[in-house]
Design an enzyme around this catalytic site. Structure first.
Site, PDB file in Angstrom:
ATOM      1  N   THR A 173       0.850  -1.191   0.000  1.00  0.00           N
ATOM      2  CA  THR A 173       0.000   0.000   0.000  1.00  0.00           C
ATOM      3  C   THR A 173       0.886   1.241   0.000  1.00  0.00           C
ATOM      4  OG1 THR A 173      -1.801   1.162   1.143  1.00  0.00           O
ATOM      5  CG2 THR A 173      -0.158   0.145   2.539  1.00  0.00           C
ATOM      6  N   ASN A 192      -0.671   3.892   1.382  1.00  0.00           N
ATOM      7  CA  ASN A 192      -1.496   4.652   2.320  1.00  0.00           C
ATOM      8  C   ASN A 192      -0.942   4.522   3.744  1.00  0.00           C
ATOM      9  OD1 ASN A 192      -3.565   5.424   4.114  1.00  0.00           O
ATOM     10  ND2 ASN A 192      -5.130   5.043   2.563  1.00  0.00           N
ATOM     11  N   GLU A 204      -5.333  -4.428  -9.407  1.00  0.00           N
ATOM     12  CA  GLU A 204      -6.687  -4.265  -8.886  1.00  0.00           C
ATOM     13  C   GLU A 204      -7.686  -4.714  -9.943  1.00  0.00           C
ATOM     14  OE1 GLU A 204      -7.104  -1.294  -6.093  1.00  0.00           O
ATOM     15  OE2 GLU A 204      -9.273  -1.452  -6.003  1.00  0.00           O
ATOM     16  N   ASP A 262      -8.050  -4.687   0.484  1.00  0.00           N
ATOM     17  CA  ASP A 262      -8.998  -3.954  -0.338  1.00  0.00           C
ATOM     18  C   ASP A 262     -10.206  -3.694   0.535  1.00  0.00           C
ATOM     19  OD1 ASP A 262      -9.219  -3.091  -3.270  1.00  0.00           O
ATOM     20  OD2 ASP A 262     -11.229  -3.735  -2.727  1.00  0.00           O
ATOM     21  N   PHE A 300      -8.425   9.494   6.803  1.00  0.00           N
ATOM     22  CA  PHE A 300      -8.405   9.662   5.350  1.00  0.00           C
ATOM     23  C   PHE A 300      -9.764   9.259   4.775  1.00  0.00           C
ATOM     24  CE2 PHE A 300      -8.260   5.255   3.696  1.00  0.00           C
ATOM     25  CZ  PHE A 300      -8.101   4.570   4.883  1.00  0.00           C
ATOM     26  N   GLY A 301      -9.893   9.425   3.478  1.00  0.00           N
ATOM     27  CA  GLY A 301     -11.069   8.936   2.757  1.00  0.00           C
ATOM     28  C   GLY A 301     -12.382   9.385   3.380  1.00  0.00           C
ATOM     29  N   LYS A 307      -9.731   4.811  16.595  1.00  0.00           N
ATOM     30  CA  LYS A 307     -10.215   4.128  15.379  1.00  0.00           C
ATOM     31  C   LYS A 307      -9.581   2.752  15.249  1.00  0.00           C
ATOM     32  CE  LYS A 307     -10.358   4.341  10.352  1.00  0.00           C
ATOM     33  NZ  LYS A 307      -9.733   4.844   9.126  1.00  0.00           N
ATOM     34  N   HIS A 311     -12.904  -1.573  10.657  1.00  0.00           N
ATOM     35  CA  HIS A 311     -12.945  -2.759   9.795  1.00  0.00           C
ATOM     36  C   HIS A 311     -11.533  -3.308   9.595  1.00  0.00           C
ATOM     37  CE1 HIS A 311     -12.498   1.025   7.817  1.00  0.00           C
ATOM     38  NE2 HIS A 311     -12.162   0.506   6.654  1.00  0.00           N
ATOM     39  N   ARG A 312     -10.596  -2.409   9.357  1.00  0.00           N
ATOM     40  CA  ARG A 312      -9.189  -2.791   9.141  1.00  0.00           C
ATOM     41  C   ARG A 312      -8.603  -3.410  10.405  1.00  0.00           C
ATOM     42  NH1 ARG A 312      -8.313   1.607   7.498  1.00  0.00           N
ATOM     43  NH2 ARG A 312      -8.736   0.928   5.373  1.00  0.00           N
TER      44      ARG A 312
HETATM   45  P1  IMP Z   1      -8.960   0.738  -1.203  1.00  0.00           P
HETATM   46  O1  IMP Z   1      -9.324   0.538  -2.644  1.00  0.00           O
HETATM   47  O2  IMP Z   1      -8.876  -0.530  -0.458  1.00  0.00           O
HETATM   48  O3  IMP Z   1      -7.768   1.599  -0.981  1.00  0.00           O
HETATM   49  O4  IMP Z   1     -10.134   1.530  -0.473  1.00  0.00           O
HETATM   50  C1  IMP Z   1     -11.212   2.084  -1.130  1.00  0.00           C
HETATM   51  C2  IMP Z   1     -11.571   3.459  -0.629  1.00  0.00           C
HETATM   52  O5  IMP Z   1     -12.422   3.298   0.496  1.00  0.00           O
HETATM   53  C3  IMP Z   1     -10.426   4.340  -0.174  1.00  0.00           C
HETATM   54  O6  IMP Z   1      -9.893   5.098  -1.193  1.00  0.00           O
HETATM   55  C4  IMP Z   1     -11.100   5.236   0.841  1.00  0.00           C
HETATM   56  O7  IMP Z   1     -11.680   6.336   0.207  1.00  0.00           O
HETATM   57  C5  IMP Z   1     -12.181   4.337   1.397  1.00  0.00           C
HETATM   58  N1  IMP Z   1     -11.738   3.755   2.674  1.00  0.00           N
HETATM   59  C6  IMP Z   1     -11.231   2.540   2.905  1.00  0.00           C
HETATM   60  N2  IMP Z   1     -10.944   2.369   4.198  1.00  0.00           N
HETATM   61  C7  IMP Z   1     -11.288   3.540   4.785  1.00  0.00           C
HETATM   62  C8  IMP Z   1     -11.204   3.991   6.124  1.00  0.00           C
HETATM   63  O8  IMP Z   1     -10.746   3.324   7.056  1.00  0.00           O
HETATM   64  N3  IMP Z   1     -11.654   5.240   6.325  1.00  0.00           N
HETATM   65  C9  IMP Z   1     -12.148   6.028   5.343  1.00  0.00           C
HETATM   66  N4  IMP Z   1     -12.226   5.660   4.095  1.00  0.00           N
HETATM   67  C10 IMP Z   1     -11.797   4.416   3.806  1.00  0.00           C
END
Ligand code: IMP
Length: 184
Positions: free
Chosen positions: A7, A9, A36, A64, A139-140, A162, A167-168
């Site tokens: 990653t 991130n 992906e 993911d 983030f996100g 958090k 979920h993570r």
């Molecule tokens: P990815 O493709 O696994 O990186 O995640 C998909 C998208 O879901 C990311 O770009 C974030 O916008 C959102 N996302 C995933 N996990 C989180 C989180 O823990 N907090 C906020 N947004 C998340």
């Protein structure tokens, strides 16, 4: 033991690191590109990426995830990253204008490649979508996601809190428990 997280991130790394520390597992970023594939399920996407990397690397982890909003029948789900980049938080909030049910959940699928075997661990965090963005950590979609049992968004609670409920965190907790069991 050290794992390598495919990653870029740093927020994901930080959450994973906090959870895995309890199992004496270290994790650092692996500067590899993850494939992906397009699929409806984050588990399938995560596994496909890990299987591809498994041929070349050991102890590699890919994740993911997606945000599933009930009133939108699970949208954006596996398309969360694209929707975040295109519609953004305000676009998602707009889609929910007038919706009575704001419940949603995050799903994380973490796949570990170890000695040629791919093991996948899933974590879900239930909650609801806030009326407006709040908080600046994370983030996100963190500023608009309020986890079940709390009034603050993930972005207001910060990484330490958090990392106990996300979920993570749940997916990495399951991974840590699995490794601890294998090591016995
Ligand atoms: P990815 O493709 O696994 O990186 O995640 C998909 C998208 O879901 C990311 O770009 C974030 O916008 C959102 N996302 C995933 N996990 C989180 C989180 O823990 N907090 C906020 N947004 C998340």
């Amino acid at each position: 033991m050290r794992l390598y997280f495919a990653t870029s991130n740093r927020h994901k790394l930080e959450e994973a690191r906090r959870v895995l520390a309890q199992f004496s597992i270290d994790i650092e970023i692996a500067p590899v590109k993850k494939l992906e594939i397009q699929a409806d399920d984050v588990v399938e996407i995560s596994r496909a990426a890990a299987e591809r990397l498994c041929a070349a690397y050991n102890y590699i982890v890919v994740e993911d995830d997606g945000l599933y909003i009930e009133a939108l029948r699970g949208f954006p789900g596996p398309y969360s990253e694209y929707v975040y980049r295109t519609l953004g938080l305000s676009g998602v909030l707009k889609l929910l204008e007038g919706a009575g049910d704001r419940s949603a959940y995050f799903k994380s699928a973490v796949s570990l490649c170890i000695d040629g075997l791919v093991k996948t661990f899933v974590g879900i965090a239930k909650g609801r979508i806030a009326e407006a963005p709040r908080g600046s950590a994370g983030f996100g979609f963190d500023p608009i996601f309020i986890p079940e049992g709390f009034d603050e968004t993930f972005a207001e609670m910060g990484v330490e809190a958090k990392s106990k409920i996300s979920h993570r965190a749940k997916a990495f907790q399951a991974l840590g428990e699995w490794i601890a069991g294998v090591r016995k």
